[in-house]
Write a protein that holds these residues in place. Sequence first.
Motif, mmCIF file in Angstrom:
data_model
loop_
_atom_site.group_PDB
_atom_site.id
_atom_site.type_symbol
_atom_site.label_atom_id
_atom_site.label_comp_id
_atom_site.label_asym_id
_atom_site.label_seq_id
_atom_site.Cartn_x
_atom_site.Cartn_y
_atom_site.Cartn_z
ATOM 1 N N GLY A 325 0.817 -1.212 0.000
ATOM 2 C CA GLY A 325 0.000 0.000 0.000
ATOM 3 C C GLY A 325 0.845 1.254 0.000
ATOM 4 O O GLY A 325 0.519 2.241 -0.679
ATOM 5 N N ASP A 326 1.950 1.237 0.736
ATOM 6 C CA ASP A 326 2.862 2.382 0.747
ATOM 7 C C ASP A 326 3.506 2.601 -0.614
ATOM 8 O O ASP A 326 3.978 3.705 -0.915
ATOM 9 C CB ASP A 326 3.963 2.177 1.786
ATOM 10 N N ALA A 327 3.555 1.561 -1.438
ATOM 11 C CA ALA A 327 4.189 1.645 -2.748
ATOM 12 C C ALA A 327 3.202 1.958 -3.868
ATOM 13 O O ALA A 327 3.600 2.025 -5.034
ATOM 14 C CB ALA A 327 4.908 0.335 -3.053
ATOM 15 N N GLY A 328 1.929 2.141 -3.548
ATOM 16 C CA GLY A 328 0.961 2.515 -4.576
ATOM 17 C C GLY A 328 0.053 1.410 -5.051
ATOM 18 O O GLY A 328 -0.639 1.563 -6.065
ATOM 19 N N PHE A 329 0.031 0.298 -4.332
ATOM 20 C CA PHE A 329 -0.828 -0.821 -4.707
ATOM 21 C C PHE A 329 -1.964 -0.998 -3.705
ATOM 22 O O PHE A 329 -1.842 -0.632 -2.529
ATOM 23 C CB PHE A 329 -0.025 -2.129 -4.726
ATOM 24 N N VAL A 330 -3.034 -1.602 -4.159
ATOM 25 C CA VAL A 330 -4.076 -2.090 -3.275
ATOM 26 C C VAL A 330 -4.187 -3.601 -3.501
ATOM 27 O O VAL A 330 -4.071 -4.082 -4.641
ATOM 28 C CB VAL A 330 -5.428 -1.396 -3.542
ATOM 29 N N ALA A 331 -4.358 -4.353 -2.434
ATOM 30 C CA ALA A 331 -4.457 -5.807 -2.545
ATOM 31 C C ALA A 331 -5.854 -6.194 -3.018
ATOM 32 O O ALA A 331 -6.856 -5.740 -2.474
ATOM 33 C CB ALA A 331 -4.155 -6.461 -1.203
ATOM 34 N N GLU A 332 -5.900 -7.034 -4.045
ATOM 35 C CA GLU A 332 -7.188 -7.516 -4.557
ATOM 36 C C GLU A 332 -7.504 -8.934 -4.102
ATOM 37 O O GLU A 332 -8.662 -9.267 -3.883
ATOM 38 C CB GLU A 332 -7.188 -7.455 -6.088
ATOM 39 N N GLN A 333 -6.477 -9.763 -3.983
ATOM 40 C CA GLN A 333 -6.713 -11.156 -3.607
ATOM 41 C C GLN A 333 -5.413 -11.746 -3.091
ATOM 42 O O GLN A 333 -4.319 -11.329 -3.484
ATOM 43 C CB GLN A 333 -7.214 -11.956 -4.820
ATOM 44 N N VAL A 334 -5.538 -12.724 -2.212
ATOM 45 C CA VAL A 334 -4.377 -13.466 -1.747
ATOM 46 C C VAL A 334 -4.742 -14.937 -1.666
ATOM 47 O O VAL A 334 -5.864 -15.289 -1.275
ATOM 48 C CB VAL A 334 -3.872 -12.936 -0.380
ATOM 49 N N TRP A 335 -3.817 -15.767 -2.094
ATOM 50 C CA TRP A 335 -4.009 -17.214 -2.043
ATOM 51 C C TRP A 335 -2.871 -17.818 -1.221
ATOM 52 O O TRP A 335 -1.711 -17.403 -1.340
ATOM 53 C CB TRP A 335 -3.972 -17.816 -3.448
ATOM 54 N N THR A 336 -3.178 -18.805 -0.401
ATOM 55 C CA THR A 336 -2.164 -19.499 0.377
ATOM 56 C C THR A 336 -2.380 -21.003 0.260
ATOM 57 O O THR A 336 -3.443 -21.465 -0.175
ATOM 58 C CB THR A 336 -2.211 -19.105 1.871
ATOM 59 N N ASP A 337 -1.373 -21.757 0.649
ATOM 60 C CA ASP A 337 -1.493 -23.206 0.690
ATOM 61 C C ASP A 337 -2.170 -23.617 1.996
ATOM 62 O O ASP A 337 -2.326 -22.811 2.930
ATOM 63 C CB ASP A 337 -0.107 -23.849 0.593
ATOM 64 N N SER A 338 -2.566 -24.876 2.090
ATOM 65 C CA SER A 338 -3.318 -25.355 3.255
ATOM 66 C C SER A 338 -2.500 -25.326 4.538
ATOM 67 O O SER A 338 -3.058 -25.243 5.633
ATOM 68 C CB SER A 338 -3.818 -26.779 2.995
ATOM 69 N N GLN A 339 -1.174 -25.366 4.434
ATOM 70 C CA GLN A 339 -0.318 -25.348 5.625
ATOM 71 C C GLN A 339 0.094 -23.940 6.045
ATOM 72 O O GLN A 339 0.737 -23.766 7.076
ATOM 73 C CB GLN A 339 0.944 -26.183 5.375
#
Length: 356
Positions: A325-339
């Motif tokens: 966010g400080d760099a000019g982006f907004v997060a739209e989605q995040v994916w992670t593994d089950s662990q």
Amino acid sequence: MTQFSALQRSGTELFPQETTDREASNARRSLQTPGSIRFFDYRPTPADVRAEVLEGLGRSAKRLSPKLFYDQRGSQLFDAITELPEYYPTRTEIGILREYGSEMADLLGRDNVLIELGSGSSLKIQTLLAALQPSVYMPVDISKEHLLESAHALAERFPGLSIRAACADYSAPFRLPLELDWTDLAAFFPGSSIGNFDPDEARLLLGRVASLLGTGGRLLIGVDLPKDPAILNAAYDDAQGVTAAFNLNLLSRINRELEADFDLDAFSHRAFFNTERSRVEMHLVSRIEQQVEVAGVRFGFRAGETIHTENSYKYGVDAFHWLAGDAGFVAEQVWTDSQGLFSVHCLRVVDGCSGS
């Protein structure tokens, strides 16, 4: 420390003129390769490498940039690291890409221009290319031989894909060979390479990428998550000693390219998780008191003194989103593994981003 300056579009030097290898030794160049690949060489000059190594070894706390790992041998050793049982990041990130590739493509957009920073091998990008089907794929990597091998493998795997491979250090000023009328850009930054930068440098790097992509442009980026230090320590100091060989190969490269006389048997590999700074550190430790000559300059080492060769910061999801966010982006989605070992984020450039 590496300093990141703006990734830029080429202006009058859109396609540097093709040259012979002799002419190219001190110049930026473009080489035509068979099929659908064009190659652009923006590698640092030997003088640049010499200056950076001498500056790093001349510090009171000696330090060398991790980008120096990636000569041909170093790239081969890193590929071997990614297959080790202790090293979870690569296989975990590939698993996330395979499971959620279609969702990622929906967000990044299809039939666009895809830039990959730090492309390395072609394992991760194959899944993404199959889902995105971009009009142009531009891998950017500092290892020329590895980059060309990967580009040729992808050209065979994806006939008709236009590949513009740029051999460059994306932590230093250079121009990307982008057409001026390309407006639909997306970027892929895999492997948690963002963790190799100290947070202020990472913020600057992300800001420059945001400036390159422009408002609405999207970045897909892999980020390693905090976890049990025992898992991290094993991943960066494997039982077979491959990571140790990778770290020590940096000295072999300096010996070869800068007429140095490092005795590799007089140094050892050390890696550990720094809990306070949430990062894995890699060092080369001098086993004895010694003198080493590099490019005609002598450096003294105390027994136990280290050369700090790499950091690998680990970010929780919220912490990384604050950084982005400080760099000019907004997060739209995040994916992670089950662990919960690794994360892949889709970021979008917000309106009015300056990239500073």
